[in-house]
Design an enzyme around this catalytic site. Sequence first.
Site, PDB file in Angstrom:
ATOM      1  N   HIS A  56       0.984  -1.224   0.048  1.00 53.61           N
ATOM      2  CA  HIS A  56       0.043  -0.037  -0.080  1.00 53.61           C
ATOM      3  C   HIS A  56       0.823   1.223   0.011  1.00 53.61           C
ATOM      4  O   HIS A  56       1.834   1.377   1.021  1.00 53.61           O
ATOM      5  CB  HIS A  56      -0.824   0.042   1.287  1.00 53.61           C
ATOM      6  CG  HIS A  56      -1.826   1.234   1.424  1.00 53.61           C
ATOM      7  ND1 HIS A  56      -2.646   1.552   0.510  1.00 53.61           N
ATOM      8  CD2 HIS A  56      -1.987   2.083   2.377  1.00 53.61           C
ATOM      9  CE1 HIS A  56      -3.475   2.691   1.063  1.00 53.61           C
ATOM     10  NE2 HIS A  56      -2.992   2.841   2.024  1.00 53.61           N
ATOM     11  N   ASP A  73      -2.830   9.352   2.525  1.00 53.46           N
ATOM     12  CA  ASP A  73      -3.420   8.241   2.419  1.00 53.46           C
ATOM     13  C   ASP A  73      -4.698   8.114   1.545  1.00 53.46           C
ATOM     14  O   ASP A  73      -5.518   8.526   2.107  1.00 53.46           O
ATOM     15  CB  ASP A  73      -3.446   7.257   3.688  1.00 53.46           C
ATOM     16  CG  ASP A  73      -3.757   6.073   3.812  1.00 53.46           C
ATOM     17  OD1 ASP A  73      -3.875   5.295   2.404  1.00 53.46           O
ATOM     18  OD2 ASP A  73      -4.012   5.508   4.895  1.00 53.46           O
ATOM     19  N   CYS A 121      -1.815  -0.837  -5.495  1.00 53.66           N
ATOM     20  CA  CYS A 121      -1.342  -0.855  -4.004  1.00 53.66           C
ATOM     21  C   CYS A 121      -1.779   0.592  -3.309  1.00 53.66           C
ATOM     22  O   CYS A 121      -1.658   0.854  -2.301  1.00 53.66           O
ATOM     23  CB  CYS A 121      -0.201  -0.886  -3.567  1.00 53.66           C
ATOM     24  SG  CYS A 121       0.656  -2.515  -4.102  1.00 53.66           S
TER      25      CYS A 121
END
Length: 201
Positions: A56, A73, A121
């Site tokens: 990720h 994020d 990811c």
Amino acid sequence: MAAGSGEQELRAIIRDLGCGPYFLGTFDKRFPGFMAPHKVACAIVNTAGRETGGEHWLAFAWNPRSNTCYLFDPFGFSDQRLKQIYQFEYEGLLRRSALATKDRCVTWKSHQTCRVRVGRCGFSAACSTACAWPTPMDKNPTMNLLTGVPNGMLQSPQVEPTLRRNQEALYRFLNSHSAYFRSHRARIEKATAFDRMNQDM
């Protein structure tokens, strides 16, 4: 890292967007933090070790004017949730960055879920520009394109149209500003299709 968007691809897009002077590079979970306290900087960090192929993507930025560390994020996970899912936590990164500052103190800022991806990811090219901008969440040409949603609604059908518009807006932005994206658009959009995003989660 073997992912929908590899490190070489991310660096090419970042170079096109003019983030080069601030960009430290792509890192795995061993990113040491921001060790030059007087320099604006950003980095793309994976939550896994490079030897695993990656999991990720997160983006981090450092603004020396305010000793502020930013996190972008795409999924808006908390530190606890990142640790639960990926065994990754950013508190250590913050501590290492704080040790490099004069007063050993940093301010931490994050953002709502945007869930925009260029890569399997969870990396969005918006990460790079968000982090490279001197004021990452203010008057940023990519962040202003995106509409955040509450983290708890990430899987809700109610916000799917918003998230889909975010992704389409990002594609349009990259098509206008990145020669690399234009040259590889079909492949990138196939690898990062909105439906694929749901399958990967």
